[in-house]
Design an enzyme around this catalytic site. Structure first.
Site, mmCIF file in Angstrom:
data_model
loop_
_atom_site.group_PDB
_atom_site.id
_atom_site.type_symbol
_atom_site.label_atom_id
_atom_site.label_comp_id
_atom_site.label_asym_id
_atom_site.label_seq_id
_atom_site.Cartn_x
_atom_site.Cartn_y
_atom_site.Cartn_z
ATOM 1 N N LYS A 98 0.829 -1.207 0.000
ATOM 2 C CA LYS A 98 0.000 0.000 0.000
ATOM 3 C C LYS A 98 0.865 1.261 0.000
ATOM 4 O O LYS A 98 0.340 2.377 -0.002
ATOM 5 C CB LYS A 98 -0.916 0.000 1.219
ATOM 6 C CG LYS A 98 -1.946 -1.118 1.208
ATOM 7 C CD LYS A 98 -2.972 -0.897 2.298
ATOM 8 C CE LYS A 98 -3.875 -2.088 2.503
ATOM 9 N NZ LYS A 98 -4.638 -2.467 1.332
ATOM 10 N N GLY A 157 -2.198 -5.249 11.868
ATOM 11 C CA GLY A 157 -1.002 -4.469 11.553
ATOM 12 C C GLY A 157 -1.253 -3.119 10.917
ATOM 13 O O GLY A 157 -0.309 -2.435 10.527
ATOM 14 N N THR A 162 10.841 -3.708 1.874
ATOM 15 C CA THR A 162 10.024 -4.694 2.562
ATOM 16 C C THR A 162 10.626 -6.087 2.385
ATOM 17 O O THR A 162 11.728 -6.241 1.861
ATOM 18 C CB THR A 162 8.543 -4.589 2.092
ATOM 19 O OG1 THR A 162 7.750 -5.439 2.915
ATOM 20 C CG2 THR A 162 8.357 -4.979 0.628
ATOM 21 N N GLY A 203 7.642 -15.708 16.460
ATOM 22 C CA GLY A 203 8.405 -15.486 15.234
ATOM 23 C C GLY A 203 9.732 -14.826 15.558
ATOM 24 O O GLY A 203 9.849 -14.111 16.574
ATOM 25 N N GLY A 212 12.835 -10.532 10.808
ATOM 26 C CA GLY A 212 13.234 -9.132 10.885
ATOM 27 C C GLY A 212 12.306 -8.289 11.747
ATOM 28 O O GLY A 212 12.758 -7.423 12.503
ATOM 29 N N LYS A 269 15.325 -6.374 4.013
ATOM 30 C CA LYS A 269 15.688 -5.352 5.004
ATOM 31 C C LYS A 269 17.121 -5.526 5.517
ATOM 32 O O LYS A 269 17.808 -4.551 5.790
ATOM 33 C CB LYS A 269 14.694 -5.370 6.168
ATOM 34 C CG LYS A 269 13.297 -4.900 5.732
ATOM 35 C CD LYS A 269 12.302 -4.944 6.867
ATOM 36 C CE LYS A 269 10.906 -4.666 6.331
ATOM 37 N NZ LYS A 269 9.882 -4.722 7.370
ATOM 38 N N ASP A 321 10.138 0.526 11.569
ATOM 39 C CA ASP A 321 9.199 -0.518 12.033
ATOM 40 C C ASP A 321 9.127 -0.549 13.558
ATOM 41 O O ASP A 321 8.056 -0.696 14.148
ATOM 42 C CB ASP A 321 9.667 -1.913 11.572
ATOM 43 C CG ASP A 321 9.382 -2.152 10.096
ATOM 44 O OD1 ASP A 321 8.451 -1.516 9.560
ATOM 45 O OD2 ASP A 321 10.084 -2.979 9.492
HETATM 46 P P1 NDP Z 1 10.692 -12.947 8.070
HETATM 47 O O1 NDP Z 1 10.626 -13.762 6.827
HETATM 48 O O2 NDP Z 1 11.955 -12.236 8.404
HETATM 49 O O3 NDP Z 1 10.322 -13.909 9.348
HETATM 50 C C1 NDP Z 1 9.182 -14.698 9.369
HETATM 51 C C2 NDP Z 1 9.091 -15.455 10.700
HETATM 52 O O4 NDP Z 1 7.823 -16.130 10.710
HETATM 53 C C3 NDP Z 1 10.155 -16.522 10.924
HETATM 54 O O5 NDP Z 1 10.498 -16.543 12.284
HETATM 55 C C4 NDP Z 1 9.436 -17.818 10.508
HETATM 56 O O6 NDP Z 1 9.899 -18.966 11.215
HETATM 57 C C5 NDP Z 1 8.029 -17.528 10.941
HETATM 58 N N1 NDP Z 1 7.003 -18.232 10.162
HETATM 59 C C6 NDP Z 1 6.735 -18.078 8.850
HETATM 60 N N2 NDP Z 1 5.681 -18.859 8.500
HETATM 61 C C7 NDP Z 1 5.282 -19.499 9.622
HETATM 62 C C8 NDP Z 1 4.255 -20.441 9.912
HETATM 63 N N3 NDP Z 1 3.406 -20.874 8.979
HETATM 64 N N4 NDP Z 1 4.141 -20.886 11.190
HETATM 65 C C9 NDP Z 1 4.964 -20.456 12.153
HETATM 66 N N5 NDP Z 1 5.972 -19.571 11.949
HETATM 67 C C10 NDP Z 1 6.123 -19.098 10.692
HETATM 68 O O7 NDP Z 1 9.467 -11.925 7.964
HETATM 69 P P2 NDP Z 1 9.336 -10.469 8.621
HETATM 70 O O8 NDP Z 1 9.635 -10.538 10.064
HETATM 71 O O9 NDP Z 1 10.075 -9.456 7.820
HETATM 72 O O10 NDP Z 1 7.766 -10.182 8.376
HETATM 73 C C11 NDP Z 1 6.799 -10.969 9.043
HETATM 74 C C12 NDP Z 1 5.402 -10.446 8.725
HETATM 75 O O11 NDP Z 1 5.233 -9.129 9.239
HETATM 76 C C13 NDP Z 1 5.133 -10.372 7.223
HETATM 77 O O12 NDP Z 1 3.896 -11.012 6.948
HETATM 78 C C14 NDP Z 1 5.067 -8.863 6.947
HETATM 79 O O13 NDP Z 1 4.156 -8.549 5.910
HETATM 80 C C15 NDP Z 1 4.581 -8.308 8.286
HETATM 81 N N6 NDP Z 1 4.998 -6.907 8.521
HETATM 82 C C16 NDP Z 1 4.040 -5.945 8.757
HETATM 83 C C17 NDP Z 1 4.390 -4.618 8.975
HETATM 84 C C18 NDP Z 1 3.345 -3.580 9.215
HETATM 85 O O14 NDP Z 1 3.624 -2.367 9.058
HETATM 86 N N7 NDP Z 1 2.143 -3.929 9.591
HETATM 87 C C19 NDP Z 1 5.801 -4.189 8.959
HETATM 88 C C20 NDP Z 1 6.742 -5.269 8.751
HETATM 89 C C21 NDP Z 1 6.331 -6.568 8.527
HETATM 90 P P3 NDP Z 1 11.231 -19.793 10.760
HETATM 91 O O15 NDP Z 1 12.402 -19.050 11.340
HETATM 92 O O16 NDP Z 1 11.025 -21.127 11.377
HETATM 93 O O17 NDP Z 1 11.228 -19.835 9.269
#
Ligand code: NDP
Length: 258
Positions: free
Chosen positions: A15, A227, A59, A120, A123, A63, A99
Site C-alpha cells: 500500500k 497491523g 520490505t 516469530g 526481521g 531489510k 518498524d
Molecule cells: P521474516 O521472513 O523475516 O520472518 C518470518 C518469521 O515467521 C520466521 O520466524 C518464521 O519462522 C516464521 N514463520 C513463517 N511462517 C510461519 C508459519 N506458517 N508458522 C509459524 N511460523 C512461521 O518476515 P518479517 O519478520 O520481515 O515479516 C513478518 C510479517 O510481518 C510479514 O507477513 C510482513 O508482511 C509483516 N509486517 C508488517 C508490517 C506492518 O507495518 N504492519 C511491517 C513489517 C512486517 P522460521 O524461522 O522457522 O522460518
C-alpha cells in the site's frame, strides 16, 4: 520531480505507493512513488541509483540486505541490523528502521506492556525486541525453528523454540510470523497458543489481513489489533524523512486512506 519507491518481493500488494502519493499530492510536492519488484537483493543499491531515487522503503525479504548496502545507518537500525527506509543525502545512502518505533506508537494508546511475548524470529521480531529492550521491558521470543534464535541470544533476549514450555504470562503477545497471511494456519499449536493468549492482556498481529491468530483473539474475547496501525505509524516516521509536513498532518492524511 523527485522519485521514491518501495523494493520487495512480492511487492504488488504493498500500500506504500497509495500512501505516499496521496501525501505528496496533499503537500503539492512534485514527487512520485512507485513499486519495484526486486529479484536480487544484492542489486538494491544499483537500482536505487539507476532510478535516480531520493528515498525508498524496503520490505520483505530485503531489510537485512538494505542494511548492508547503505553508507551510514542511523538510530535503532544499527542494533537491529535491518533497514526499511533509505534516504539519499548528497551521494550517500542513509538507512533507518521505522518498524520498531512505528509498532510502539501503534500500540501505546492501548497498552504499556512490561512483559512481551513475540511469536516469530524474523526481521520484524528483531525490530520489536530491540525497541522494547531499549525501553527496559522484558522480551521473550518463541519461534518454530532454532536457526534464527542465536541473534536474540547474542543480544541478551530470551528466545526459545515452541517445544520449550514457558511458564510466564504476558501483558502483550505479538504474532510477527506470516502464518495465516496466505493460508489458514496459526503460528503454533492451537491449544498451546490458546493457553498463552488466554493469560495475556493484549494481542497484536503485525499482518493487516484477518488471520486465524486474530480470529482466536476475538474468540477469547481479548482486546487486539491487526497491523494497520503499525503500517500507518511506520509510514508516518518514514514520510517525515521525505516531506516537511508535521507528523500530525501526515497521520491525519494517511489515516483517511486505510
Ligand atoms: P521474516 O521472513 O523475516 O520472518 C518470518 C518469521 O515467521 C520466521 O520466524 C518464521 O519462522 C516464521 N514463520 C513463517 N511462517 C510461519 C508459519 N506458517 N508458522 C509459524 N511460523 C512461521 O518476515 P518479517 O519478520 O520481515 O515479516 C513478518 C510479517 O510481518 C510479514 O507477513 C510482513 O508482511 C509483516 N509486517 C508488517 C508490517 C506492518 O507495518 N504492519 C511491517 C513489517 C512486517 P522460521 O524461522 O522457522 O522460518
Amino acid at each position: 520531480m523527485k522519485y521514491y519507491a518501495i523494493f520487495g518481493n512480492p511487492v504488488s500488494h504493498s500500500k506504500s505507493p497509495l500512501l505516499y502519493n496521496t501525501l505528496f499530492n496533499y503537500a503539492k510536492m512534485e514527487s512520485s512513488y512507485g513499486r519495484f519488484l526486486l529479484n536480487d537483493g544484492k542489486k538494491l543499491r544499483h537500482y536505487f541509483l539507476l532510478l535516480g531515487l531520493e528515498g525508498a522503503n524496503i520490505t520483505v525479504p530485503y531489510k537485512e540486505e538494505a542494511f548492508l548496502q547503505c553508507d551510514e545507518i542511523r538510530g535503532v537500525a544499527q542494533k537491529i541490523g535491518a533497514v526499511n527506509t533509505i534516504v539519499k543525502e548528497g551521494n550517500r545512502l542513509i538507512g533507518y528502521n521505522t518498524d520498531a518505533l512505528g509498532f510502539y506508537h501503534a500500540i501505546r494508546p492501548y497498552c504499556e506492556p512490561q512483559n512481551i511475548l513475540l511469536l516469530g524470529a524474523g526481521g520484524t521480531s528483531r525490530s520489536l525486541a530491540i525497541q522494547f529492550q531499549e525501553l527496559g521491558r522484558k522480551v521473550t521470543v518463541l519461534n518454530r525453528s532454532k536457526n534464527r534464535l542465536e541473534w536474540f541470544h547474542h543480544h541478551n533476549i530470551d528466545a526459545y523454540t515452541y517445544d520449550e514450555p514457558l511458564s510466564s504470562s504476558y501483558d502483550l503477545i505479538v504474532n510477527t510470523t506470516s502464518a495465516g497471511l496466505t493460508d489458514n494456519s496459526l503460528p503454533m499449536d492451537e491449544s498451546l497458543l490458546q493457553h498463552y493468549c488466554f493469560n495475556a492482556n493484549y494481542l497484536v498481529d503485525v499482518n493487516y489481513v484477518q488471520t486465524p491468530f486474530l480470529t482466536l483473539a476475538h474468540t477469547l474475547n481479548k482486546p487486539f489489533q491487526n497491523g494497520k496501525n503499525m503500517l500507518i505509524e511506520q509510514a508516518i516516521l518514514a514520510a517525515s524523512y521525505y516531506t516537511a509536513l508535521p507528523e500530525s498532518t501526515i497521520r491525519e492524511v494517511l489515516s483517511t486512506i486505510l
